[in-house]
Design a protein around this motif. Structure first.
Motif, short mmCIF file in Angstrom:
data_model
loop_
_atom_site.label_atom_id
_atom_site.label_comp_id
_atom_site.label_asym_id
_atom_site.label_seq_id
_atom_site.Cartn_x
_atom_site.Cartn_y
_atom_site.Cartn_z
N ASN A 25 0.82 -1.21 0.00
CA ASN A 25 0.00 0.00 0.00
C ASN A 25 0.86 1.26 0.00
O ASN A 25 0.54 2.24 -0.69
N TYR A 61 -9.08 6.73 3.08
CA TYR A 61 -7.83 6.18 3.61
C TYR A 61 -7.22 7.02 4.73
O TYR A 61 -6.39 6.53 5.49
N GLY A 62 -7.66 8.28 4.86
CA GLY A 62 -7.12 9.13 5.92
C GLY A 62 -7.42 8.66 7.32
O GLY A 62 -6.72 9.04 8.27
N GLU A 66 -6.01 0.50 6.78
CA GLU A 66 -4.83 0.43 5.93
C GLU A 66 -3.82 1.52 6.26
O GLU A 66 -2.60 1.26 6.29
N PHE A 67 -4.31 2.72 6.51
CA PHE A 67 -3.43 3.83 6.86
C PHE A 67 -2.77 3.58 8.21
O PHE A 67 -1.58 3.87 8.40
#
Length: 314
Positions: A25, A61-62, A66-67
Motif C-alpha cells: 500500500n 484512507y485518511g 490500511e493507513f
C-alpha cells in the motif's frame, strides 16, 4: 493483494496480513499520487469525476485500517533500525523534537498577535468608534470589528494546538507525581516508554478518527461517514461539491470555523509524532544510562535562575 480476505479468519492472521499489505500500500500510494491527490488543484472549485474519486479515496484512507498499518510499519522499521544503530534513533529524536520546537516557537507569536489585535480593537472602538477595520496593501481586506474580535479565538487555538508538543519538549506541562519521583532512573524511563505507547498514541488515534470525519463534514457535501466502504464512497463522490464552512456563531462574527477543525488534526498529528520521539528518547536514555539524560535536548534558556530551576524540575 487479498491477504486480509485469505488470512483474516483469526486475529493473528488479520494483523499479519495487514502488516504485509502495508508495504504494498505504501509503495502503491507513492507511485500513484494522482489516485488520491488529484483533487488538490481544485480546492473550493469545480472538480472532474477523477478528482472527485481521488478526494473520496483521500477521505477514506485518511482514517482507515490500511493507513494505520502503513504508519505502524514505518514506525516498526524506524524503531528496529534505531535499535540496531542508536545514532540513527538519536537523529530521529533530534529531528522530531526539533520539529515540535520549531512549530511551537513560531506559533507562540500568535499569542502576541492576539494581544496586539485586542489592543487595536479596543483603541479603535473606544476612541474612533469605527465599525469596520481594513487591512492590506494594494488588496484591502475589510471586516466588521466584531469579526476581528471573534477572530481572536483562532489565535488562542493556534497557541493551544500548535504549542502543546513544544511545551512538552520544554517540560512545561504540569505533572501530577505520586510514584514517578520515588522510583529509579531506569524505572522512570520504562514508565515513560509505557506512557508514550499506551496513553499518548491511543488517545491521539481516537482523536484523529473522530476529528478526520468531523473536519470533512464541514468541507464537502454529501457528508462522508466512517462506516462508508471505499467503493460506496467513490460512487457517492460523483455528487461531491465543496461546502467549506463559512458560518459564524454571531452576527458579523468570524466565519472560518473550519480552521479550528484543521487545527484539531494538526494538534493530533503533532502529539502522535511527539509520542514517538518521547518513546525513542526514553528507550535510548534507558539503554545508555543516566549520562544520556537530556542528551541533545533543545531547551529554551529563560534567563532567570528561578524559572530555569522550575523548568529543570519539570
Amino acid at each position: 493483494m487479498g491477504l486480509v480476505d485469505a488470512w483474516g479468519g483469526n486475529a493473528f492472521g488479520w494483523v499479519a496480513a495487514h502488516l504485509i499489505e502495508a508495504f504494498y500500500n505504501i509503495g502503491f500510494a507513492l507511485l500513484n499520487p494522482g489516485l488520491w491527490l488529484a483533487w488538490v488543484p481544485h480546492i473550493n472549485g469545480p472538480m472532474e469525476a477523477d478528482a472527485k474519486a481521488a478526494l473520496a479515496r483521500f477521505i477514506y484512507y485518511g482514517a482507515s485500517v490500511e493507513f494505520f498499518f502503513a504508519v505502524l510499519v514505518i514506525f516498526l522499521m524506524v524503531t528496529i533500525a534505531g535499535m540496531i544503530r542508536n545514532s540513527f534513533m538519536w537523529g530521529c529524536v533530534r529531528a522530531l523534537e526539533g520539529f515540535a520546537n520549531g512549530v511551537g516557537r513560531v506559533a507562540a507569536w500568535a499569542g502576541l498577535l492576539m494581544v496586539l489585535q485586542q489592543i487595536v480593537i479596543i483603541f479603535l472602538q473606544g476612541v474612533f468608534a469605527v465599525s469596520d477595520i481594513s487591512l492590506g496593501f494594494g488588496v484591502t481586506f475589510e471586516r466588521p470589528v466584531s469579526w476581528w474580535s471573534d477572530e481572536l479565538k483562532l489565535y488562542n487555538a493556534i497557541v493551544i494546538t500548535m504549542c502543546a508538543t513544544y511545551t512538552f519538549v520544554q517540560g512545561g506541562h504540569v505533572r501530577v507525581d505520586l510514584v514517578y519521583s520515588a522510583i529509579s532512573y531506569r524505572a522512570k524511563r520504562v514508565v515513560d516508554m509505557f506512557g508514550s505507547l499506551f496513553f499518548m498514541v491511543p488517545a491521539s488515534i481516537v482523536i484523529w478518527l473522530y476529528g478526520w470525519f468531523f473536519m470533512w463534514r464541514h468541507l464537502v457535501l454529501p457528508n462522508a461517514s466512517a462506516s462508508d466502504t471505499l467503493d460506496r464512497l467513490v460512487t457517492r463522490s460523483q455528487a461531491f461539491q465543496w461546502n467549506i464552512e463559512t458560518i459564524s456563531t454571531s452576527a458579523n462574527g468570524f466565519d472560518a470555523y473550519f480552521l479550528f477543525k484543521i487545527l484539531l488534526l494538526i494538534f493530533t498529528f503533532m502529539v502522535m509524532v511527539q509520542a514517538v520521539a518521547f518513546f525513542f528518547r526514553s528507550f535510548l536514555e534507558w539503554k545508555e544510562g543516566e549520562a544520556s539524560e537530556g542528551k541533545y535536548l533543545d531547551k529554551d534558556k529563560l534567563g532567570d535562575e528561578t524559572a530555569d530551576l522550575v523548568a529543570k524540575i519539570h
